[in-house]
Each structure stands twice: as C-alpha cells, then as structure tokens.
Design an enzyme around this catalytic site. Structure first.
Site, mmCIF file in Angstrom:
data_model
loop_
_atom_site.group_PDB
_atom_site.id
_atom_site.type_symbol
_atom_site.label_atom_id
_atom_site.label_comp_id
_atom_site.label_asym_id
_atom_site.label_seq_id
_atom_site.Cartn_x
_atom_site.Cartn_y
_atom_site.Cartn_z
ATOM 1 N N LYS A 4 25.707 -10.392 -83.723
ATOM 2 C CA LYS A 4 26.380 -11.578 -84.253
ATOM 3 C C LYS A 4 27.725 -11.161 -84.864
ATOM 4 C CE LYS A 4 25.029 -13.910 -88.164
ATOM 5 N NZ LYS A 4 26.221 -14.325 -88.937
ATOM 6 N N ASP A 60 29.526 -16.427 -84.684
ATOM 7 C CA ASP A 60 29.071 -17.302 -85.775
ATOM 8 C C ASP A 60 30.232 -17.630 -86.706
ATOM 9 O OD1 ASP A 60 27.412 -18.656 -87.540
ATOM 10 O OD2 ASP A 60 26.800 -16.819 -88.579
ATOM 11 N N LYS A 67 30.818 -20.795 -87.701
ATOM 12 C CA LYS A 67 30.403 -21.969 -88.486
ATOM 13 C C LYS A 67 31.566 -22.953 -88.648
ATOM 14 C CE LYS A 67 26.651 -19.756 -91.077
ATOM 15 N NZ LYS A 67 26.738 -18.345 -90.732
ATOM 16 N N ASP A 111 35.398 -28.977 -89.356
ATOM 17 C CA ASP A 111 36.758 -29.513 -89.472
ATOM 18 C C ASP A 111 36.776 -30.888 -88.806
ATOM 19 O OD1 ASP A 111 39.623 -29.655 -89.778
ATOM 20 O OD2 ASP A 111 39.662 -27.470 -89.762
ATOM 21 N N THR A 164 20.643 -20.822 -95.649
ATOM 22 C CA THR A 164 19.449 -20.251 -96.307
ATOM 23 C C THR A 164 19.766 -19.715 -97.704
ATOM 24 O OG1 THR A 164 19.852 -18.220 -95.072
ATOM 25 C CG2 THR A 164 18.165 -19.687 -94.215
ATOM 26 N N ARG A 215 21.069 -7.187 -93.691
ATOM 27 C CA ARG A 215 20.977 -6.113 -94.683
ATOM 28 C C ARG A 215 19.691 -5.308 -94.631
ATOM 29 N NH1 ARG A 215 23.706 -10.118 -99.018
ATOM 30 N NH2 ARG A 215 22.699 -11.551 -97.554
HETATM 31 O O1 C5P Z 1 19.880 -10.542 -93.441
HETATM 32 P P1 C5P Z 1 21.136 -10.875 -94.191
HETATM 33 O O2 C5P Z 1 20.902 -11.712 -95.417
HETATM 34 O O3 C5P Z 1 22.025 -9.687 -94.453
HETATM 35 O O4 C5P Z 1 21.954 -11.807 -93.180
HETATM 36 C C1 C5P Z 1 23.249 -12.189 -93.498
HETATM 37 C C2 C5P Z 1 23.847 -12.821 -92.277
HETATM 38 O O5 C5P Z 1 23.150 -14.030 -91.987
HETATM 39 C C3 C5P Z 1 25.311 -13.166 -92.435
HETATM 40 O O6 C5P Z 1 25.966 -12.761 -91.226
HETATM 41 C C4 C5P Z 1 25.324 -14.648 -92.578
HETATM 42 O O7 C5P Z 1 26.466 -15.248 -92.011
HETATM 43 C C5 C5P Z 1 24.090 -15.056 -91.778
HETATM 44 N N1 C5P Z 1 23.540 -16.305 -92.228
HETATM 45 C C6 C5P Z 1 23.585 -17.393 -91.392
HETATM 46 N N2 C5P Z 1 23.078 -18.586 -91.799
HETATM 47 C C7 C5P Z 1 22.513 -18.722 -92.975
HETATM 48 C C8 C5P Z 1 22.438 -17.626 -93.832
HETATM 49 C C9 C5P Z 1 22.977 -16.416 -93.427
HETATM 50 O O8 C5P Z 1 24.082 -17.279 -90.269
HETATM 51 N N3 C5P Z 1 21.950 -19.865 -93.285
#
Ligand code: C5P
Length: 245
Positions: free
Chosen positions: A37, A65, A67, A70, A121, A219
C-alpha cells in the site's frame, strides 16, 4: 488481486519517508504479502514514479491509498490520473455527498478498483459527537459504517475500508463480493501499547472470522525485530482462521 492464500490477504503499508526505504521493505516482504500500500507519506515524498519501482521489484499488487475527498470534479480528475498508474486498488472517502463517489467511479474508467473509506479505525464512538454527528450514529458507530458503505455500494464501488469488527456487517448487508479491507489489525499479545493510534482493533484471526478480504497490517510488521518472521507468523494465524472458517 488474488486472495486464495493467507499471505495474499496481507496488505503491507509502505509508510516510509523515501522510495529507498520503502523499496528495501518491498524486497524483504515480496512473496510474503499480497499487496503493497502506498499512502500519503510515500506518495508525497517520492511521487508517482515510486509505483513503477515497486512494480519492478515486488511480486505483489499495489494499493494506492490517497483517500481522496474533494469536490466531485477534482476527485474525478485525480482518479483519472490514478487510473493510468497501473495500481489495483485506490481509495476515496465516502464523505457526505454521493456525487463524489460517482465522480471517483467515472474517473476510474474501470481500470482500478475503488474502495470507499467509511469511518477510520482511529475513530471511536466518543469521537463522533465532537465531529458534529448526532443520534443515531453517536450510539451506533457500526451503523454509520454501514450507512457509508451503502453509499459506496450504490455508486458502484468495489468495496470499503472498515474495521475488522464491522466486516461481518458489511458482508451480510452487501454480499460476499463487496470487498471489506480492514486496517486496525493487531496480533494477540501486542497489548495496549501496540494499539498505537488505532481505536477499533481486531486480531488477524478475528478479522478473517468476520469475513475481511484483505488485512492492512503496518506497524506490527514494520516495527517487529524481524519483519519477515512477523509477516509469516501473521500469515500462519490467517491460514488457521481460514481453515477453521
Ligand atoms: O497497522 P498500522 O496501524 O501501522 O496501519 C497503518 C496504516 O493503515 C496506514 O497506512 C494508514 O493509512 C492505514 N489505515 C487505513 N485506514 C484506516 C486506518 C489506517 O488505511 N481506517
């Protein structure tokens, strides 16, 4: 983007400040994960050329990604550029206006699967009221996720980004073909410190049991003493959960 094997379900975010650092992880994790990603940090620092570099060195799909959020014409034009990059997946926020989602679809020209970001999240129920949301959403965050997913579904998107906790709800409401891509994954035993900035977390096995298609795991792999071993351990947990399901 196949998801037949456990490791193909893993999306590794290349959250690094340079293409060189990202590509070192691409070399290490190729064959151990299904998708890499590319997010804002890497895209801003390295530009679109990083996509080609990852394609050349990695045996995995690419998820861009960014996101997008706009006005519709800007989203359509941005997605139109993304569609030429040869990536498999791209994201747009579900936001507050279905026209933005329709614009993302128009820009994608069927050349990239578009996912709608429902509720990040890193957001918990108590964050909704200060963000301007009232009842019934403040009492039922999963229903807000489902509401936004219904906008994504109606606009023809391929699926959504949601937490593994809501994957089952998404599958039951919108069908098995509507993708649930789930960040906020934390292997068992990571403890509270391992949450980082994530709120709605679930284990790899839990996400799979709930029907998640792809698990974004950053992470817990990137910061492990041995990232390859961590990825293999997580793949084993996913394999066991898939076999049990
Ligand atoms: O596993 P970790 O917390 O490190 O993942 C972080 C990644 O997950 C980031 O690249 C963040 O952009 C992505 N992410 C996402 N959507 C979310 C939460 C985190 O794409 N709702």
């Amino acid at each position: 983007m196949p998801r037949d094997t456990a490791k193909q379900r893993i999306v590794f975010p290349l959250d690094f400040p340079s293409a060189d650092q990202a590509c070192r992880f691409v070399d290490r994790l190729s064959g151990r994960v299904g998708l890499f990603k590319v997010g804002l940090e890497l895209f801003i620092s390295a530009g679109a050329t990083v996509i080609d570099r990852i394609h050349r060195s990695g045996q995995a799909g690419i998820f861009l990604d960014l996101k997008l959020h706009d006005i519709p014409v800007t989203v359509e034009r941005a997605m139109d550029r993304i569609a030429d990059l040869g990536v498999g997946l791209a994201t747009v926020h579900c936001g507050e206006n279905p026209a933005m989602l329709a614009a993302a679809m128009a820009g994608s020209r069927g050349r990239v699967k578009v996912l709608g970001v429902t509720v990040l999240t890193s957001v918990a129920a108590e964050h909704l009221r200060p963000a301007g949301l009232g009842p019934p959403w403040v009492h039922d965050l999963p229903e807000l996720v489902a509401k936004r997913a219904s906008m994504a579904r109606a606009a023809g998107l391929s699926g959504v980004v949601c937490s593994g906790l809501e994957a089952g709800l998404i599958k039951s409401r919108f069908g098995a073909d509507f993708l649930a891509v789930t960040p906020g994954i934390r292997p068992m035993g990571e403890g509270a410190a391992g949450r980082d900035d994530q709120e709605r977390i679930v284990t790899p096995a839990g996400a799979i049991q709930n029907g998640a298609d792809y698990l974004v795991i950053g992470r817990p792999i990137r910061d492990a003493a041995d990232p390859c071993q961590a990825a293999d351990r997580i793949a084993a947990e996913i394999r066991t959960a898939l076999a049990a399901g």
